[in-house]
Design a protein around this motif. Sequence first.
Motif, PDB file in Angstrom:
ATOM      1  N   HIS A   1      10.900   8.730  10.594  1.00 42.79           N
ATOM      2  CA  HIS A   1      10.958   7.280  10.776  1.00 42.79           C
ATOM      3  C   HIS A   1      11.435   6.860  12.155  1.00 42.79           C
TER       4      HIS A   1
ATOM      5  N   ARG B   1       5.685   4.095   1.959  1.00 38.31           N
ATOM      6  CA  ARG B   1       6.228   5.289   2.601  1.00 38.31           C
ATOM      7  C   ARG B   1       7.081   4.906   3.804  1.00 38.31           C
ATOM      8  N   GLU B   2       6.691   3.832   4.460  1.00 42.90           N
ATOM      9  CA  GLU B   2       7.445   3.343   5.607  1.00 42.90           C
ATOM     10  C   GLU B   2       8.874   2.955   5.184  1.00 42.90           C
TER      11      GLU B   2
ATOM     12  N   SER C   1       0.851  -1.188   0.000  1.00 41.04           N
ATOM     13  CA  SER C   1       0.000   0.000   0.000  1.00 41.04           C
ATOM     14  C   SER C   1       0.889   1.241   0.000  1.00 41.04           C
ATOM     15  N   ALA C   2       0.277   2.412  -0.254  1.00 45.27           N
ATOM     16  CA  ALA C   2       1.035   3.663  -0.256  1.00 45.27           C
ATOM     17  C   ALA C   2       1.699   3.874   1.096  1.00 45.27           C
ATOM     18  N   ALA C   3       0.978   3.565   2.178  1.00 40.78           N
ATOM     19  CA  ALA C   3       1.530   3.756   3.520  1.00 40.78           C
ATOM     20  C   ALA C   3       2.691   2.804   3.763  1.00 40.78           C
ATOM     21  N   GLY C   4       2.527   1.571   3.289  1.00 40.95           N
ATOM     22  CA  GLY C   4       3.583   0.582   3.452  1.00 40.95           C
ATOM     23  C   GLY C   4       4.849   0.989   2.711  1.00 40.95           C
TER      24      GLY C   4
ATOM     25  N   GLN D   1      10.369   4.033   2.093  1.00 41.75           N
ATOM     26  CA  GLN D   1      11.035   5.101   1.338  1.00 41.75           C
ATOM     27  C   GLN D   1      11.781   6.043   2.277  1.00 41.75           C
TER      28      GLN D   1
END
Lengths: 341, 336
Positions: A137, A102-103, A97-100, A105
Amino acid sequence: MSLPERNAAAMSTQAPTQTPTLEVRNLCTSFYTRAGVLPAVRDVSLRVAPGRILGLVGESGSGKSVTGFSILGLVDAPGRISGGQVLFKGRDLTQLSAAGLRELQGNRIAMIFQDPMMTLNPVLRVDTQMIEAVRAHRTVSKREARAHAGRTLALMGIPSPEERLRAYPHQLSGGMRQRVAIAIALLHAPDLIIADEPTTALDVTIQAQILSEVQKLVREQGTSLIWITHDLSVVAGLADDVAVMYAGRIVEQGSVADVLDRPQHPYTQGLIDSLPSRNKRGQRLRQIPGMAPDLLSMPTGCAFAARCSRATSVCAQEPPEREIAPGQTVRCFHPGAADAQ
Amino acid sequence: MRSESTPLIELRQVSKTFGKAADSSVQRLLQRLHVTRPRPVTHAVDKVDLRIQRGEVVGLVGESGCGKSTLGRMVAGLLPVSSGTALVDGQPRDSLTPEERHAMRLKVQMIFQDPSSSLNPRLRVDRIVGEGALLHGLTDKHGFDDYVSAQLQRAGLSPQLRQRYPHQFSGGQRQRIGIARALAVQPELLVCDESVAALDVSIQAQILNLFMDLRDELGLTYLFISHDLGVVEHLCDRVVVMYLGRVVESASVDDLFARANHPYTQALLAQIPRFDVRSTRYDAIQGEIPSPLNPPAGCHFHPRCPHATARCREEVPALREVSPNHLSACHLNDLS
């Protein structure tokens, strides 16, 4: 490092059982434009082990940058990954997913761009940006984050990091900006760095400085690095492995020693032969005739056939990727050393 | 009058400064009263001598900001010199009558780095290429089409593409249009400012071959400005190395690449990535090129030089002959 030491170091990272940091399988990325579908990346497979540097070489429009962007999930509409897998430590990034994403990146996977101003915000001080990147992060205080930022800048060989932290990007020289951008990429000690022509716009002395820092970090921290460039000479000195792209496909791939010293694909040979340093001074350079095909109207079969001296009727079909020597693959019906011609 | 030894272009102690110090008393007064601030002066080129003989290919190398492009533009006559003299065929440029200067302009043409920004996007290729020749009476309306076609052909482009606009061409083809435009006015000297830097390796080889062919065909002289030492080594007869506005070394290609004298040249040569060097350990010279607004005193290179002494920090080294036709500006040569 002396030569035996270096060989020993290379051997230790070459353990065949090691799982790769990144494995790309049959990746396809296309751009769906009004003029038609542009297959920018076609069936690309590659792998990078921890502590290894892969040089991804190609001319403009060969799809090398889009490959890098696809790995990180950074392809914007009208582009889309239309097939294949991007396995990062075994996880398929194309399914995240986009959130996954982003985690990962900027945390486990980082990108360095050709233009450092793609990374840096021109209206924020360096410390503001770096603190933000650290705290995105990691839950640490601003003070700790700033201290970490300063240490990372020092790691990149930036003199008086405390002063640089207070500066705005426009107050820094081009080489310094690129170093800050690289330092930001290194903040979380990522497992994989994708560097897209980061030294192309810099002077040779600054390029040498950055190459030396990057090389040191990769060896020390066991980071995997993909270095995208058009400059074969940089790859020769920096990388362990090399993949040569042409019109969206990897046409030849293997260790630097194999591919650059014993190129099998006529395109790789043509590229190497056209380097001024590989020609007799003052003589005409050996050149590849013609130019790269238009991605919108790609010929069927081998995309290089129209410029290739070895092309025969069989080249109207798509050449499969073949392993020609252990660890060296080539996409050509007529592979072979140049001298055989 | 024109002997064999008269250089095609000669620059004598030429300088170029951008921005001017206060030159009137009113300005000085305003500055003293802090109404205005003194304007910074950039010494882009600082007392440079350069001779280019007919038929020679001279390479001009250096890092960005060293003044190599500014020098190239002064050679081409696109920028006036701030001080010093520029001679074309032994005649000072500023002593010429307007008509002579008009004719002189054609002798030196320039080919730029970025082929897209140096071509007018609104003009068709035939006008881009032929306009100069038409203006200078090298062709007329009747012969125009044939003349343009001949120029395009010489630059390796199909004359059928005459009616197209620059955006319809690839980067390498656009560079060929720029070359055709330069050739159309029958120049003797081409100033190539990073002309292949923006091109891909395979296209770069094609353009370099074109330059070499044109040299043989038309007996052209080149000033080849580049940061790519590999290209310069391949193409040039003589190399001039610049650092922060000054020439630090000048020698034949063989001499320079085999026996570089100046520490800066040595450092540059050591740092070019070389194709035949595998898994190298990059060992960089420290520091960056200082700002030309505020160059270091003495030898400009001393803050980065591993051999710098007290003398280097104070005294500007003169460009002197270290072996026949090999000039270098370094105090170290006095020691031996």
